[in-house]
Design a protein around this motif. Structure first.
Motif, PDB file in Angstrom:
ATOM      1  N   GLU A 230      -6.473  -8.586  -8.438  1.00 39.58           N
ATOM      2  CA  GLU A 230      -5.325  -8.776  -7.557  1.00 39.58           C
ATOM      3  C   GLU A 230      -4.190  -7.859  -8.024  1.00 39.58           C
ATOM      4  O   GLU A 230      -3.772  -7.919  -9.183  1.00 39.58           O
ATOM      5  CB  GLU A 230      -4.852 -10.227  -7.576  1.00 39.58           C
ATOM      6  N   LEU A 231      -3.725  -7.017  -7.116  1.00 39.92           N
ATOM      7  CA  LEU A 231      -2.596  -6.144  -7.387  1.00 39.92           C
ATOM      8  C   LEU A 231      -1.395  -6.617  -6.573  1.00 39.92           C
ATOM      9  O   LEU A 231      -1.552  -7.125  -5.460  1.00 39.92           O
ATOM     10  CB  LEU A 231      -2.916  -4.694  -7.008  1.00 39.92           C
ATOM     11  N   VAL A 232      -0.206  -6.441  -7.135  1.00 38.18           N
ATOM     12  CA  VAL A 232       1.025  -6.738  -6.407  1.00 38.18           C
ATOM     13  C   VAL A 232       1.960  -5.541  -6.549  1.00 38.18           C
ATOM     14  O   VAL A 232       1.811  -4.709  -7.447  1.00 38.18           O
ATOM     15  CB  VAL A 232       1.712  -8.018  -6.932  1.00 38.18           C
ATOM     16  N   LYS A 233       2.914  -5.472  -5.668  1.00 42.00           N
ATOM     17  CA  LYS A 233       3.880  -4.378  -5.705  1.00 42.00           C
ATOM     18  C   LYS A 233       4.605  -4.369  -7.052  1.00 42.00           C
ATOM     19  O   LYS A 233       5.019  -5.408  -7.551  1.00 42.00           O
ATOM     20  CB  LYS A 233       4.879  -4.535  -4.558  1.00 42.00           C
ATOM     21  N   ASN A 234       4.741  -3.193  -7.638  1.00 41.93           N
ATOM     22  CA  ASN A 234       5.397  -3.028  -8.927  1.00 41.93           C
ATOM     23  C   ASN A 234       6.897  -2.860  -8.709  1.00 41.93           C
ATOM     24  O   ASN A 234       7.361  -1.809  -8.254  1.00 41.93           O
ATOM     25  CB  ASN A 234       4.818  -1.819  -9.655  1.00 41.93           C
ATOM     26  N   ASN A 242       9.465   3.059  -0.984  1.00 46.85           N
ATOM     27  CA  ASN A 242       8.471   3.622  -0.068  1.00 46.85           C
ATOM     28  C   ASN A 242       7.119   2.916  -0.151  1.00 46.85           C
ATOM     29  O   ASN A 242       6.152   3.359   0.472  1.00 46.85           O
ATOM     30  CB  ASN A 242       8.291   5.113  -0.356  1.00 46.85           C
ATOM     31  N   VAL A 243       7.044   1.846  -0.926  1.00 46.85           N
ATOM     32  CA  VAL A 243       5.818   1.050  -1.032  1.00 46.85           C
ATOM     33  C   VAL A 243       5.989  -0.189  -0.168  1.00 46.85           C
ATOM     34  O   VAL A 243       6.881  -1.004  -0.402  1.00 46.85           O
ATOM     35  CB  VAL A 243       5.551   0.641  -2.501  1.00 46.85           C
ATOM     36  N   LYS A 244       5.130  -0.324   0.842  1.00 46.02           N
ATOM     37  CA  LYS A 244       5.293  -1.408   1.813  1.00 46.02           C
ATOM     38  C   LYS A 244       4.361  -2.596   1.553  1.00 46.02           C
ATOM     39  O   LYS A 244       4.706  -3.732   1.851  1.00 46.02           O
ATOM     40  CB  LYS A 244       5.072  -0.871   3.232  1.00 46.02           C
ATOM     41  N   LEU A 245       3.153  -2.330   1.054  1.00 46.34           N
ATOM     42  CA  LEU A 245       2.247  -3.436   0.774  1.00 46.34           C
ATOM     43  C   LEU A 245       2.799  -4.282  -0.363  1.00 46.34           C
ATOM     44  O   LEU A 245       3.269  -3.757  -1.376  1.00 46.34           O
ATOM     45  CB  LEU A 245       0.858  -2.920   0.394  1.00 46.34           C
ATOM     46  N   GLU A 246       2.719  -5.600  -0.211  1.00 45.91           N
ATOM     47  CA  GLU A 246       3.187  -6.525  -1.248  1.00 45.91           C
ATOM     48  C   GLU A 246       2.044  -6.996  -2.141  1.00 45.91           C
ATOM     49  O   GLU A 246       2.260  -7.332  -3.306  1.00 45.91           O
ATOM     50  CB  GLU A 246       3.860  -7.749  -0.600  1.00 45.91           C
ATOM     51  N   LYS A 247       0.824  -6.996  -1.600  1.00 41.30           N
ATOM     52  CA  LYS A 247      -0.308  -7.530  -2.361  1.00 41.30           C
ATOM     53  C   LYS A 247      -1.597  -6.864  -1.891  1.00 41.30           C
ATOM     54  O   LYS A 247      -1.771  -6.578  -0.703  1.00 41.30           O
ATOM     55  CB  LYS A 247      -0.396  -9.053  -2.165  1.00 41.30           C
ATOM     56  N   ILE A 248      -2.491  -6.615  -2.846  1.00 38.56           N
ATOM     57  CA  ILE A 248      -3.817  -6.070  -2.542  1.00 38.56           C
ATOM     58  C   ILE A 248      -4.856  -6.871  -3.310  1.00 38.56           C
ATOM     59  O   ILE A 248      -4.767  -6.999  -4.530  1.00 38.56           O
ATOM     60  CB  ILE A 248      -3.941  -4.584  -2.970  1.00 38.56           C
ATOM     61  N   ASP A 249      -5.822  -7.403  -2.607  1.00 34.60           N
ATOM     62  CA  ASP A 249      -6.970  -8.043  -3.251  1.00 34.60           C
ATOM     63  C   ASP A 249      -8.142  -7.071  -3.218  1.00 34.60           C
ATOM     64  O   ASP A 249      -8.517  -6.574  -2.152  1.00 34.60           O
ATOM     65  CB  ASP A 249      -7.365  -9.338  -2.532  1.00 34.60           C
ATOM     66  N   MET A 250      -8.715  -6.816  -4.397  1.00 34.53           N
ATOM     67  CA  MET A 250      -9.891  -5.950  -4.509  1.00 34.53           C
ATOM     68  C   MET A 250     -11.070  -6.815  -4.923  1.00 34.53           C
ATOM     69  O   MET A 250     -11.223  -7.151  -6.101  1.00 34.53           O
ATOM     70  CB  MET A 250      -9.629  -4.840  -5.528  1.00 34.53           C
ATOM     71  N   GLN A 536      -5.555   6.382  -1.895  1.00 36.21           N
ATOM     72  CA  GLN A 536      -4.263   5.912  -2.375  1.00 36.21           C
ATOM     73  C   GLN A 536      -3.647   4.978  -1.339  1.00 36.21           C
ATOM     74  O   GLN A 536      -3.700   5.243  -0.138  1.00 36.21           O
ATOM     75  CB  GLN A 536      -3.311   7.086  -2.608  1.00 36.21           C
ATOM     76  N   LEU A 537      -3.022   3.919  -1.840  1.00 32.23           N
ATOM     77  CA  LEU A 537      -2.441   2.901  -0.972  1.00 32.23           C
ATOM     78  C   LEU A 537      -0.917   2.854  -1.077  1.00 32.23           C
ATOM     79  O   LEU A 537      -0.287   1.961  -0.537  1.00 32.23           O
ATOM     80  CB  LEU A 537      -3.029   1.532  -1.314  1.00 32.23           C
ATOM     81  N   LYS A 538      -0.354   3.819  -1.775  1.00 30.69           N
ATOM     82  CA  LYS A 538       1.103   3.822  -1.982  1.00 30.69           C
ATOM     83  C   LYS A 538       1.852   3.752  -0.656  1.00 30.69           C
ATOM     84  O   LYS A 538       2.880   3.073  -0.553  1.00 30.69           O
ATOM     85  CB  LYS A 538       1.514   5.078  -2.753  1.00 30.69           C
TER      86      LYS A 538
END
Length: 543
Positions: A230-234, A242-250, A536-538
């Motif tokens: 689980e990744l979250v915005k840093n 410029n980073v819009k995603l708040e969370k990414i589940d891999m 890249q998902l930035k």
């Protein structure tokens, strides 16, 4: 990249591009709080398997790369236009002779609030070059002055051409001018490591927690091994606005049919490459429905021969096995996503003539002739005296189908019986690196846009990703000489000569050049995939 790759993807793609409104119209939904109607910026993908390593200096596959490129950031980053742009480096100065780079770092922080300093780059690069750490990708740092010599234990790491002048200034000296060096500094082997954390805890990278710090657009919130990252915005990232995603589940779902089903049910927001792969049986219907995206990528799928094991220590045997493969049948009947049969090592995007290759596909007459000559040279009367031939591959529906098809071709065309062996990715790649195989499947996606990246893997017998254990002095010298050649046309001709030697000695049997095939919802925008296939998902977001 084994590429790496790595390495895991079956139907791989690319073309410098940004993936946008294509797919089946599945919407991520308006799931914001209250009545704001705000679209939730929460992305769910499947990376298929546990990453080999999430230490930048140990990673050597596309799965690990997919995580690292989104959690870390190098001196440069490949931008939306497919070109390298300043990232951790705010300013870059290059000497007139092209051998000295001076990077001035911007004000940036690690995810724990520590400042990113020049020493973090020096530490990370020298750590990867330290032979004690056994980095498979150490050779990517051989462009640095004394990089190769240090990795071979011939000189001290202190003599490597990377030096932190102060906390904001990194001076890098190269062995010779390298036109694509700013592409390399975007690659994961060149990422920094928080030196303070790593020196205090050598196992910092093995689990999520307070010691797993990163400096990219996202940070790791949790890591359930073999299940999900689980990744979250840093919130410490310098360009967080410029980073819009708040969370990414891999997720790590090692079954393509399950992945596709989850996408169709709205439980995943992506299906297929470059994160994972689609089931080959589903490709025709997905194409018919108009949902499938297909793009070419600079990558090759090949079978590696262990050239230290009989009978593949004989070049004629290697050629016989390679010539007896019907690549067109594999791409047309199994993969079905526009892949190009490969009779060369370097993709056509770099050497256009390689779309045809060096030899005839499915050349059975020549294969049988070479097999007989090779058997005689090894002292065998016929194929019945050969040791048991094993084809190894990592668990995947497509890898299995390809292996079964080639097993059948070798039985029918050469009279050779083979056994199939599959392993989970981490176990499989470790066995290949240890030489515990006869024939092993692997894919290679370019780490940077130059033919040498597909050839330098095999420059040294004991090189990090040269599982074949093959080495050729003339081939090696051509690669070395090409790095000093200033005339680009002459340099390309030298690399072409090196490829001819490589194909003539056949330490690998190229099978096909990759495409990527995938599904995505219409409202997912700006997922950036380079012509090399890395993702890249930035900049990604849901509209």
């Amino acid at each position: 990249m084994k590429k790496r790759f790595s390495l895991l993807l079956v139907i791989l793609l690319a073309a410098s591009m940004i993936l946008a409104a294509c797919g089946d119209g599945k919407d991520n939904g308006d799931e914001g709080s209250g009545d704001s109607g705000k679209t939730e910026q929460y992305l769910r993908v499947n990376i298929k398997t546990e990453p080999f390593s999430l230490h930048p200096g140990l990673a050597n596959d596309s799965t690990s790369g997919s995580v690292l490129r989104n959690t870390f950031e190098g001196l440069t980053r490949i931008g939306l236009n497919g070109e390298p742009e300043n990232a951790m480096a705010e300013d870059i100065q290059v000497s007139e002779d092209g051998t000295v780079y001076t990077f001035t770092l911007r004000d940036a922080k690690w995810s724990n609030g520590d400042p990113v300093i020049a020493q973090d780059f020096e530490y990370a690069w020298k750590w990867a070059l330290d032979p004690a750490n056994e980095s498979q990708y150490a050779y990517q740092l051989y462009y640095l002055k004394n990089g190769a010599a240090a990795n071979e234990g011939k000189v001290s790491l202190d003599e490597v051409g990377v030096k932190a002048i102060d906390e904001k200034t990194l001076e890098v000296t190269l062995e010779q001018p390298t036109p694509y060096f700013l592409e390399l500094t975007a690659f994961y082997t060149y990422l920094p490591v928080n030196s303070k954390i790593a020196e205090a805890n050598p196992d910092w990278y093995k689990n999520a927690g307070e010691d797993y710090v990163s400096n990219g657009p996202f940070k790791m919130a949790s890591w359930e091994h073999r299940t999900k990252i689980e990744l979250v915005k840093n919130d410490q990232y310098w360009d967080k606005d410029n980073v819009k995603l708040e969370k990414i589940d891999m997720h790590m779902i090692d079954d393509e049919n399950t992945e596709l089903s989850m996408f169709q049910k709205g439980e995943l927001d992506w299906a297929g490459a470059p994160f994972s792969a689609l089931p080959t049986d589903a490709i025709p219907q997905l194409k018919k429905d108009g949902d499938l995206n297909i793009k070419p990528i600079a990558g090759v799928y090949w079978y590696k021969f262990n050239t230290e094991v009989e009978p593949f220590n004989n070049v004629k045997i290697r050629k016989a096995f390679s010539y007896a493969i019907n690549r067109q049948a594999i791409t047309d009947n199994i993969l079905q996503a526009g892949q190009i049969p490969a009779m060369a090592a370097v993709p056509p995007s770099m050497f256009q003539e390689n779309e045809d290759g060096y030899y005839k596909d499915n050349n059975l007459e020549e294969a049988k002739k070479l097999l007989q000559e090779g058997l005689e040279e090894l002292g065998y009367k016929d194929v019945s005296e050969l040791p048991t031939i094993t084809i190894s591959y990592n668990t995947s529906e497509a890898h299995q189908k390809i292996a079964q098809a080639i097993q059948d071709m070798w039985r029918k065309n050469l009279g050779v019986e083979t056994e199939l062996e599959n392993e989970e990715w981490a176990v499989y790649i470790e066995k290949l690196h240890n030489g515990d195989f006869m024939i092993g499947r692997m894919g290679w996606l370019g780490d940077f846009n130059d033919p040498i990246n597909f050839l330098e893997l095999f420059r040294e017998k004991d090189g990090g990703n040269n599982d074949t254990r093959w080495e050729n002095a003339e081939f090696k010298q051509l690669l070395l000489d090409s790095q000093e050649e200033r005339d680009p046309d002459v340099r390309m001709q030298m690399l072409k000569q090196a490829e001819e030697i490589f194909i003539d000695e056949m330490p690998v049997a190229p099978i096909y050049f990759y495409t990527n095939a995938w599904l995505q919802p219409d409202n997912l925008k700006d997922v950036a995939i380079s012509g090399l296939g890395d993702v890249q998902l930035k900049w990604a977001y849901f509209e």
